[in-house]
Scaffold this active site. Structure first.
Site, PDB file in Angstrom:
ATOM      1  CB  THR A 208      -5.870  -7.069  10.496  1.00 50.10           C
ATOM      2  OG1 THR A 208      -6.250  -8.147   9.640  1.00 50.10           O
ATOM      3  CG2 THR A 208      -6.421  -5.763   9.965  1.00 50.10           C
TER       4      THR A 208
ATOM      5  CG  HIS B 223      -5.260  -6.195   0.333  1.00 48.81           C
ATOM      6  ND1 HIS B 223      -6.402  -6.288   1.102  1.00 48.81           N
ATOM      7  CD2 HIS B 223      -5.461  -7.008  -0.741  1.00 48.81           C
ATOM      8  CE1 HIS B 223      -7.250  -7.117   0.500  1.00 48.81           C
ATOM      9  NE2 HIS B 223      -6.704  -7.563  -0.615  1.00 48.81           N
TER      10      HIS B 223
ATOM     11  CE1 TYR C 124      -9.035  -2.968   1.859  1.00 43.26           C
ATOM     12  CE2 TYR C 124      -8.512  -0.869   0.849  1.00 43.26           C
ATOM     13  CZ  TYR C 124      -8.113  -2.009   1.531  1.00 43.26           C
ATOM     14  OH  TYR C 124      -6.787  -2.183   1.877  1.00 43.26           O
TER      15      TYR C 124
ATOM     16  CE  LYS D 233      -2.803  -1.934   3.383  1.00 43.22           C
ATOM     17  NZ  LYS D 233      -4.067  -2.093   4.198  1.00 43.22           N
TER      18      LYS D 233
ATOM     19  CD  GLU E 249      -9.052  -9.062  -2.741  1.00 45.71           C
ATOM     20  OE1 GLU E 249      -9.790  -8.774  -1.797  1.00 45.71           O
ATOM     21  OE2 GLU E 249      -7.857  -9.396  -2.588  1.00 45.71           O
TER      22      GLU E 249
ATOM     23  CG  ASN F 186      -2.741  -2.890   7.714  1.00 50.18           C
ATOM     24  OD1 ASN F 186      -2.771  -2.459   6.559  1.00 50.18           O
ATOM     25  ND2 ASN F 186      -3.691  -3.647   8.216  1.00 50.18           N
TER      26      ASN F 186
END
Ligand code: DAT
Ligand code: MG
Length: 153
Positions: free
Chosen positions: A92, A116, A50, A10, A127, A113
């Site tokens: 997570t 993903h 999401y 990310k 995805e 974090n």
């Protein structure tokens, strides 16, 4: 069983110069890189990615964050790739992530974090289709496969 799955490094991972180190963890584990790109995500893709979290209080922040800068999308393949990557990434909530995991080593906050990863076979398929066109995913043999993947796997 051989699986394919999606990983996103990310925007926080890109900004913190961690892309190479995180990718190295998956590579060194033996997983095969079958797709890779740097993407500046628009709102529409972020919201579709999401969608299961649409009703959550943190949804707007999540979309804001994932669109805040370029991210790296990876498609990876290997035996039990989905579970292998989820455990490599860690819990997570980074304060619950074991040291030695990506989140346990590099993150403190749940909203930042770093990575993903798809959480099951159905989400992995959906995805991957969301982030990669079919011609962006590559099937190829590696010389090391016979050392990493059991015969017949
Ligand atoms: P994971 O990314 O491990 O699959 P998830 O699907 O439950 O976790 O949540 C998706 C992302 O949403 C997560 O990586 C970070 C963010 N998130 C989850 N819970 C949060 C919270 N309580 N506050 C802020 N962001 C949160
Ligand atoms: Mg998830």
């Amino acid at each position: 069983m051989t699986e394919r799955t999606l990983v996103l490094i990310k925007p926080d991972g890109v900004q913190r110069l961690l892309v190479g180190r995180i990718l190295a963890r998956y590579e060194e584990r033996g997983l095969k890189l079958i797709g890779l790109k740097l993407v500046q995500v628009d709102r529409q893709l972020a919201e579709r990615h999401y969608a299961v979290h649409r009703e959550k209080p943190f949804f707007d922040g999540l979309v804001e964050f994932i669109t805040s800068g370029p991210l790296v999308a990876l498609a990876l393949e290997g035996p039990n790739a989905i579970a292998v990557i989820r455990s490599t990434n860690g819990a997570t909530r980074p304060w619950e992530a074991a040291p030695g995991t990506v989140r346990g080593d590099f993150a403190l906050e749940v909203a930042q974090n770093i990575v993903h990863a798809s959480d099951g076979p159905d989400t992995a398929e959906a995805e991957l289709a969301l982030w990669f066109r079919p011609d962006e995913l590559h099937s190829y043999e590696r010389e090391i496969d016979r050392w990493v993947v059991a015969p017949g796997d």
